[in-house]
Design a protein around this motif. Structure first.
Motif, PDB file in Angstrom:
ATOM      1  N   SER A   4      12.797  35.249  -9.556  1.00 29.13           N
ATOM      2  CA  SER A   4      11.855  36.791  -9.459  1.00 29.13           C
ATOM      3  C   SER A   4      10.094  35.629  -8.968  1.00 29.13           C
ATOM      4  N   ILE A   5      10.033  34.152  -9.236  1.00 31.56           N
ATOM      5  CA  ILE A   5       8.451  34.367  -9.388  1.00 31.56           C
ATOM      6  C   ILE A   5       8.294  33.264  -8.204  1.00 31.56           C
ATOM      7  N   GLU A   6       9.815  32.706  -7.403  1.00 35.00           N
ATOM      8  CA  GLU A   6       9.574  32.355  -5.822  1.00 35.00           C
ATOM      9  C   GLU A   6       9.753  33.417  -5.016  1.00 35.00           C
ATOM     10  N   ALA A   7      10.788  34.999  -5.532  1.00 29.81           N
ATOM     11  CA  ALA A   7      10.660  35.069  -5.045  1.00 29.81           C
ATOM     12  C   ALA A   7       8.932  36.348  -4.661  1.00 29.81           C
ATOM     13  N   VAL A  10       7.026  33.934  -2.204  1.00 27.48           N
ATOM     14  CA  VAL A  10       7.818  34.577  -0.519  1.00 27.48           C
ATOM     15  C   VAL A  10       6.724  36.191  -0.190  1.00 27.48           C
ATOM     16  N   GLU A  11       6.710  36.799  -1.289  1.00 27.57           N
ATOM     17  CA  GLU A  11       6.205  38.287  -0.754  1.00 27.57           C
ATOM     18  C   GLU A  11       4.972  38.251  -0.541  1.00 27.57           C
ATOM     19  N   ASP A  12       4.622  37.173  -1.065  1.00 25.82           N
ATOM     20  CA  ASP A  12       2.843  36.968  -1.276  1.00 25.82           C
ATOM     21  C   ASP A  12       1.820  36.635   0.383  1.00 25.82           C
ATOM     22  N   SER A  13       3.369  35.524   0.811  1.00 24.22           N
ATOM     23  CA  SER A  13       3.037  34.998   1.750  1.00 24.22           C
ATOM     24  C   SER A  13       3.124  35.865   2.758  1.00 24.22           C
ATOM     25  N   LEU A  14       4.294  36.622   2.833  1.00 28.36           N
ATOM     26  CA  LEU A  14       4.906  37.431   4.229  1.00 28.36           C
ATOM     27  C   LEU A  14       3.614  38.505   4.249  1.00 28.36           C
ATOM     28  N   ARG A  15       2.548  38.872   2.866  1.00 31.75           N
ATOM     29  CA  ARG A  15       1.454  40.114   2.634  1.00 31.75           C
ATOM     30  C   ARG A  15       0.579  39.673   3.394  1.00 31.75           C
TER      31      ARG A  15
END
Length: 100
Positions: A4-7, A10-15
């Motif tokens: 969950s932390i990894e996801a 990733v979401e923060d990086s994509l945003r």
């Protein structure tokens, strides 16, 4: 929990990547409702950040194109596709865009 932390990372990086893009990025769900539009996408159509989230694709395309968009979306929902659409700006003018 680690997944969950990894996801989240990733979401923060994509945003961050999408928010900084000069190209408009519009992400919709399976029903065609926008769940994310980056600042460049909003600016392209004359909207402020977040104003397009929750709206549907059919609200910003020519009404005659709705059946084509729905067929396109439903044909192979997980297969990447490209196309050209005419989008309506807030001021009522139109802009032709390439999407994928």
């Amino acid at each position: 929990m680690a997944a969950s932390i990894e996801a989240d990372k990733v979401e923060d990086s994509l945003r961050e990547l999408f928010d900084g893009s000069r190209d408009g990025v519009f992400v919709s769900d399976a029903e065609g409702r926008y769940v994310y539009v980056n600042p460049a996408g909003g600016a392209l159509l004359g909207y402020d950040d977040g104003e397009l989230v929750g709206r549907t694709v059919s609200e910003i395309i020519d009404a005659t194109e709705v059946p084509r968009v729905e067929a396109w979306r439903d044909s192979h929902p997980t297969t990447p596709r490209q196309g050209e659409w005419r989008l309506k700006r807030r001021d009522g003018s139109w802009v032709d865009v390439e999407i994928s």
